[in-house]
Design a protein around this motif. Sequence first.
Motif, PDB file in Angstrom:
ATOM      1  N   ASN A 124       0.818  -1.211   0.000  1.00 37.90           N
ATOM      2  CA  ASN A 124       0.000   0.000   0.000  1.00 37.90           C
ATOM      3  C   ASN A 124       0.852   1.262   0.000  1.00 37.90           C
ATOM      4  O   ASN A 124       0.471   2.275  -0.596  1.00 37.90           O
ATOM      5  N   ILE A 125       1.999   1.226   0.682  1.00 39.13           N
ATOM      6  CA  ILE A 125       2.933   2.353   0.599  1.00 39.13           C
ATOM      7  C   ILE A 125       3.412   2.524  -0.845  1.00 39.13           C
ATOM      8  O   ILE A 125       3.505   3.639  -1.367  1.00 39.13           O
ATOM      9  N   PHE A 126       3.686   1.410  -1.507  1.00 44.37           N
ATOM     10  CA  PHE A 126       4.102   1.430  -2.901  1.00 44.37           C
ATOM     11  C   PHE A 126       3.019   2.061  -3.777  1.00 44.37           C
ATOM     12  O   PHE A 126       3.290   2.957  -4.590  1.00 44.37           O
ATOM     13  N   TYR A 127       1.775   1.621  -3.599  1.00 41.75           N
ATOM     14  CA  TYR A 127       0.683   2.167  -4.405  1.00 41.75           C
ATOM     15  C   TYR A 127       0.481   3.660  -4.134  1.00 41.75           C
ATOM     16  O   TYR A 127       0.236   4.448  -5.060  1.00 41.75           O
ATOM     17  N   PHE A 128       0.554   4.065  -2.856  1.00 40.13           N
ATOM     18  CA  PHE A 128       0.340   5.474  -2.536  1.00 40.13           C
ATOM     19  C   PHE A 128       1.491   6.336  -3.062  1.00 40.13           C
ATOM     20  O   PHE A 128       1.273   7.480  -3.486  1.00 40.13           O
ATOM     21  N   SER A 129       2.699   5.791  -3.062  1.00 41.80           N
ATOM     22  CA  SER A 129       3.833   6.521  -3.641  1.00 41.80           C
ATOM     23  C   SER A 129       3.621   6.744  -5.137  1.00 41.80           C
ATOM     24  O   SER A 129       3.884   7.828  -5.659  1.00 41.80           O
ATOM     25  N   LEU A 130       3.130   5.711  -5.830  1.00 40.42           N
ATOM     26  CA  LEU A 130       2.794   5.878  -7.240  1.00 40.42           C
ATOM     27  C   LEU A 130       1.734   6.970  -7.424  1.00 40.42           C
ATOM     28  O   LEU A 130       1.806   7.778  -8.360  1.00 40.42           O
ATOM     29  N   ARG A 237      -8.497  30.063  -2.718  1.00 41.91           N
ATOM     30  CA  ARG A 237      -8.572  29.122  -3.843  1.00 41.91           C
ATOM     31  C   ARG A 237      -7.297  28.288  -3.958  1.00 41.91           C
ATOM     32  O   ARG A 237      -7.353  27.109  -4.289  1.00 41.91           O
ATOM     33  N   GLU A 238      -6.142  28.872  -3.686  1.00 45.29           N
ATOM     34  CA  GLU A 238      -4.895  28.113  -3.772  1.00 45.29           C
ATOM     35  C   GLU A 238      -4.853  27.016  -2.711  1.00 45.29           C
ATOM     36  O   GLU A 238      -4.430  25.884  -2.992  1.00 45.29           O
ATOM     37  N   HIS A 239      -5.319  27.330  -1.502  1.00 39.06           N
ATOM     38  CA  HIS A 239      -5.376  26.303  -0.452  1.00 39.06           C
ATOM     39  C   HIS A 239      -6.306  25.163  -0.856  1.00 39.06           C
ATOM     40  O   HIS A 239      -6.007  23.989  -0.615  1.00 39.06           O
ATOM     41  N   MET A 240      -7.441  25.509  -1.475  1.00 38.46           N
ATOM     42  CA  MET A 240      -8.402  24.488  -1.882  1.00 38.46           C
ATOM     43  C   MET A 240      -7.826  23.583  -2.974  1.00 38.46           C
ATOM     44  O   MET A 240      -8.119  22.388  -3.025  1.00 38.46           O
ATOM     45  N   ILE A 241      -7.004  24.153  -3.851  1.00 34.77           N
ATOM     46  CA  ILE A 241      -6.360  23.333  -4.887  1.00 34.77           C
ATOM     47  C   ILE A 241      -5.381  22.362  -4.237  1.00 34.77           C
ATOM     48  O   ILE A 241      -5.307  21.183  -4.625  1.00 34.77           O
ATOM     49  N   TRP A 242      -4.634  22.830  -3.250  1.00 37.31           N
ATOM     50  CA  TRP A 242      -3.740  21.936  -2.505  1.00 37.31           C
ATOM     51  C   TRP A 242      -4.535  20.797  -1.857  1.00 37.31           C
ATOM     52  O   TRP A 242      -4.150  19.618  -1.939  1.00 37.31           O
ATOM     53  N   LEU A 243      -5.660  21.149  -1.211  1.00 42.16           N
ATOM     54  CA  LEU A 243      -6.498  20.144  -0.550  1.00 42.16           C
ATOM     55  C   LEU A 243      -7.053  19.152  -1.571  1.00 42.16           C
ATOM     56  O   LEU A 243      -7.070  17.937  -1.345  1.00 42.16           O
ATOM     57  N   GLY A 244      -7.481  19.676  -2.722  1.00 44.72           N
ATOM     58  CA  GLY A 244      -7.982  18.810  -3.784  1.00 44.72           C
ATOM     59  C   GLY A 244      -6.927  17.851  -4.293  1.00 44.72           C
ATOM     60  O   GLY A 244      -7.217  16.691  -4.618  1.00 44.72           O
ATOM     61  N   ALA A 245      -5.682  18.317  -4.370  1.00 46.98           N
ATOM     62  CA  ALA A 245      -4.586  17.456  -4.828  1.00 46.98           C
ATOM     63  C   ALA A 245      -4.348  16.308  -3.852  1.00 46.98           C
ATOM     64  O   ALA A 245      -4.081  15.167  -4.263  1.00 46.98           O
ATOM     65  N   ILE A 246      -4.459  16.600  -2.555  1.00 43.94           N
ATOM     66  CA  ILE A 246      -4.271  15.549  -1.545  1.00 43.94           C
ATOM     67  C   ILE A 246      -5.388  14.513  -1.640  1.00 43.94           C
ATOM     68  O   ILE A 246      -5.137  13.301  -1.616  1.00 43.94           O
ATOM     69  N   VAL A 247      -6.633  14.991  -1.775  1.00 45.06           N
ATOM     70  CA  VAL A 247      -7.770  14.069  -1.909  1.00 45.06           C
ATOM     71  C   VAL A 247      -7.623  13.222  -3.175  1.00 45.06           C
ATOM     72  O   VAL A 247      -7.866  12.007  -3.171  1.00 45.06           O
ATOM     73  N   THR A 248      -7.205  13.855  -4.261  1.00 47.01           N
ATOM     74  CA  THR A 248      -7.011  13.136  -5.520  1.00 47.01           C
ATOM     75  C   THR A 248      -5.957  12.044  -5.375  1.00 47.01           C
ATOM     76  O   THR A 248      -6.076  10.964  -5.979  1.00 47.01           O
ATOM     77  N   SER A 249      -4.937  12.286  -4.566  1.00 52.38           N
ATOM     78  CA  SER A 249      -3.898  11.275  -4.343  1.00 52.38           C
ATOM     79  C   SER A 249      -4.491   9.996  -3.751  1.00 52.38           C
ATOM     80  O   SER A 249      -4.093   8.887  -4.129  1.00 52.38           O
ATOM     81  N   PHE A 250      -5.442  10.152  -2.846  1.00 52.57           N
ATOM     82  CA  PHE A 250      -6.083   8.973  -2.246  1.00 52.57           C
ATOM     83  C   PHE A 250      -6.969   8.254  -3.263  1.00 52.57           C
ATOM     84  O   PHE A 250      -7.062   7.020  -3.261  1.00 52.57           O
ATOM     85  N   ILE A 251      -7.623   9.010  -4.147  1.00 55.07           N
ATOM     86  CA  ILE A 251      -8.437   8.381  -5.193  1.00 55.07           C
ATOM     87  C   ILE A 251      -7.554   7.584  -6.145  1.00 55.07           C
ATOM     88  O   ILE A 251      -7.853   6.429  -6.486  1.00 55.07           O
ATOM     89  N   VAL A 252      -6.445   8.202  -6.559  1.00 53.09           N
ATOM     90  CA  VAL A 252      -5.523   7.538  -7.480  1.00 53.09           C
ATOM     91  C   VAL A 252      -4.887   6.318  -6.824  1.00 53.09           C
ATOM     92  O   VAL A 252      -4.567   5.330  -7.495  1.00 53.09           O
ATOM     93  N   TRP A 253      -4.711   6.355  -5.518  1.00 47.47           N
ATOM     94  CA  TRP A 253      -4.180   5.225  -4.745  1.00 47.47           C
ATOM     95  C   TRP A 253      -4.956   3.946  -5.060  1.00 47.47           C
ATOM     96  O   TRP A 253      -4.387   2.861  -5.200  1.00 47.47           O
ATOM     97  N   PHE A 254      -6.282   4.079  -5.196  1.00 47.54           N
ATOM     98  CA  PHE A 254      -7.117   2.914  -5.508  1.00 47.54           C
ATOM     99  C   PHE A 254      -7.180   2.648  -7.013  1.00 47.54           C
ATOM    100  O   PHE A 254      -7.224   1.492  -7.446  1.00 47.54           O
ATOM    101  N   LEU A 255      -7.189   3.698  -7.810  1.00 48.01           N
ATOM    102  CA  LEU A 255      -7.317   3.529  -9.256  1.00 48.01           C
ATOM    103  C   LEU A 255      -6.125   2.807  -9.875  1.00 48.01           C
ATOM    104  O   LEU A 255      -6.285   2.010 -10.806  1.00 48.01           O
ATOM    105  N   VAL A 256      -4.915   3.088  -9.379  1.00 50.17           N
ATOM    106  CA  VAL A 256      -3.705   2.642 -10.056  1.00 50.17           C
ATOM    107  C   VAL A 256      -3.601   1.123 -10.136  1.00 50.17           C
ATOM    108  O   VAL A 256      -2.928   0.579 -11.011  1.00 50.17           O
TER     109      VAL A 256
END
Length: 531
Positions: A124-130, A237-256
Motif C-alpha cells: 500500500n505504501i508502494f501504491y500510494f507513492s505511485l 482558492r490556492e489552499h483548496m487546490i492543494w487540498l484537492g490534490a491531496i484528496v485526488t492522491s487517495f483516489i488515485v491510490w485505488f485507481l492505479v
Amino acid sequence: MTDNANATGAEEGKTFLGHPTGLYVLFFTEMWERFSYYGMRALLVLYLTKHFLFDREAAYGLYGAYTTLVYITPVIGGYLADRYLGARKAVTIGAIFLVLGHLGMAVEGDPVQAGQSPDPGVLNIFYFSLALIIVGVGFLKANISTIVGSLYKKTDKRRDSAFTIFYVGINAGAFLGALIAGYLGETYGWAYGFGAAGVGMLLGLVVFVWGKPALRGAGEPSNPAQLAAPMVGPLNREHMIWLGAIVTSFIVWFLVRSQGTVNILLLAAMILTYGFVLWRAVAKLTPHQRNRIFVALVLISTNVLFWGLFEQAGSSLNIFTDEHVDRNLLGWEVPASMFQSINALYIMTLGPVFAGLWVWLSKKGWEPSAPMKFALALMQLGLGFLVLVWGSNSELMTPVIFIFLIYLLHTTGELCMSPVGLSAMTRLSVTSMVGLMMGAWFLASGAGNAVAALIAQATASGGEGVGQVLSVYSKVGWFAIGVGVLFAIASPFLTKLMHLDTLSDDATDDVPTVDTFGSNTDPGAPDKSLG
C-alpha cells in the motif's frame, strides 16, 4: 505579469547561447524531474516481477495503469494553471508531490518468496507513492512546457530550437536516471535505486525555486487577487487546490491497481476533453484559429500510436533485454534497466544536431512541416521494430547491437515528433487554451501508454517464449510504417490548414471575433483579435 502578457513572450533580459536564461532554469528543473521519473521507470517492471513476484501480464497491466494516469492528470493540472494557479505555482506543487512520492518508493520491505503474498502494508505504501507521483506529474508536466513557450513569441523562429534544447534536458535526466538508479537498484537493492530518484527530484525543486527570477514573470497567475480570495473560511482558492490534490492522491491510490478502471477513465477523459476543445474551436474562435486547433488535434491523435509502440521500452522490451539479449560488454553483464539510458544518450547527442538542422533547413526554405515530421517519426518507429525482429533468433541470444539499433531509430523518430509536437501545441493554440491543449497532448500520450500495456500483454499472452514477442513486434512495426506513409501523403493539406502566414504575436489573439451566433464579424480581417 499575467498570462496574457506572457503570450507575447516574457521579456528576455539576459540570454545565453541566444536563448533567455529562464530556458536553462527550466532545462535543469525538468532534467532532475526526468532523472527521478525515468530512474524509477527503468526499475518498475523488474521490481514488480522480481521483488513482489507479480506475473508478467499483471506487471504490464500495473505499469500501463500507472503510465496512463501519469498522462491523464496533466489535463487537470493544465486547466487549473490556465484558470487559476499560473504555470509556475502549478510546477512548484507538482515538484513537492513528486519528491514525496519518489522517496516513498524507497520503502521496499522484504522480498516476496515463492508461494507467499506481498506484505499489504509495504504494497500500500508502494501504491500510494505511485499515486503521489501521478498527481505531481499532473501539475508539473504540461505546465513546465507551457512556461518554455511563454518565453518566446509565437512567430519566433527559435521556438523549435528552444523546445529541442529543453528536450535534451529531459533526456539528460532520463540518461542519468536509468544509469544511476538502474545500476543501484539492480546491484545494491531496490531502495537505493528508488531513493536516488527521490534525491534527484528534490534537486529539481531547489533549482526551480532558486531560478524563479530568471523566468521574468512567465507562468504567473492570470488573476492573483482571485487566487488569494477566501473561499471556505480562511482557505483561499490556492489552499483548496492543494487540498484537492491531496484528496485526488487517495483516489488515485485505488485507481492505479485497476487497469480496466483506468482505461474507462481515460476514455471518458478523452471524450470530455476533445469534445470541449472542438466545441470551443467551433463556437468561439475565428476560422484560422479553428483550423489550427483542428490540425493540433490531428497531430495529437498520432501520439496514441507512437507512444503505444515507443513505451515498450519500459515493459516488454525491458523484459526482452533482460532475458533474450546477450548483455555482456567487455566482460561485464550490464543490468537490463541500464539499457533504457540508450535512448536518452542518443537524444543528448542528436538533439542539438536536429535543432541545428531544423534552423538550417528553415533558412534554405526546405524544413519539413510539422505534419511531415510526424510522418517521418512513425516510419522510423516501425522500422526500429523490424530491425530488431530481423536481428533476433528464437534459439540464440540476440546480439546487443540490435538493442542499440532499435533505440537509435526510435530516438530519431522521437526527435521528429515530441519536441516538434510540444512546440506545435503552444504555437497552434490560442493563449487561453494553451495549458488545456498541452494537457490534451499528454492525454493522448496516456492513451498511448494504455495501448502500450495491451501490446506488452499480447507479447506475453502466448507464454514467455521469444517467438510471440517477435511476432507482435513485426506486426506493429509494419502497421506504424503504413500509417506514416498515409500521414506523409496528407501533410500538405494539414500544413495549409495551419495558416502559418497569419500567425499573430498579439497577446489578445484568443479574444474571439465572432458574434453571439458564431458568425465571423469580419471575414476579411487578419487572424487575430480586433478587440
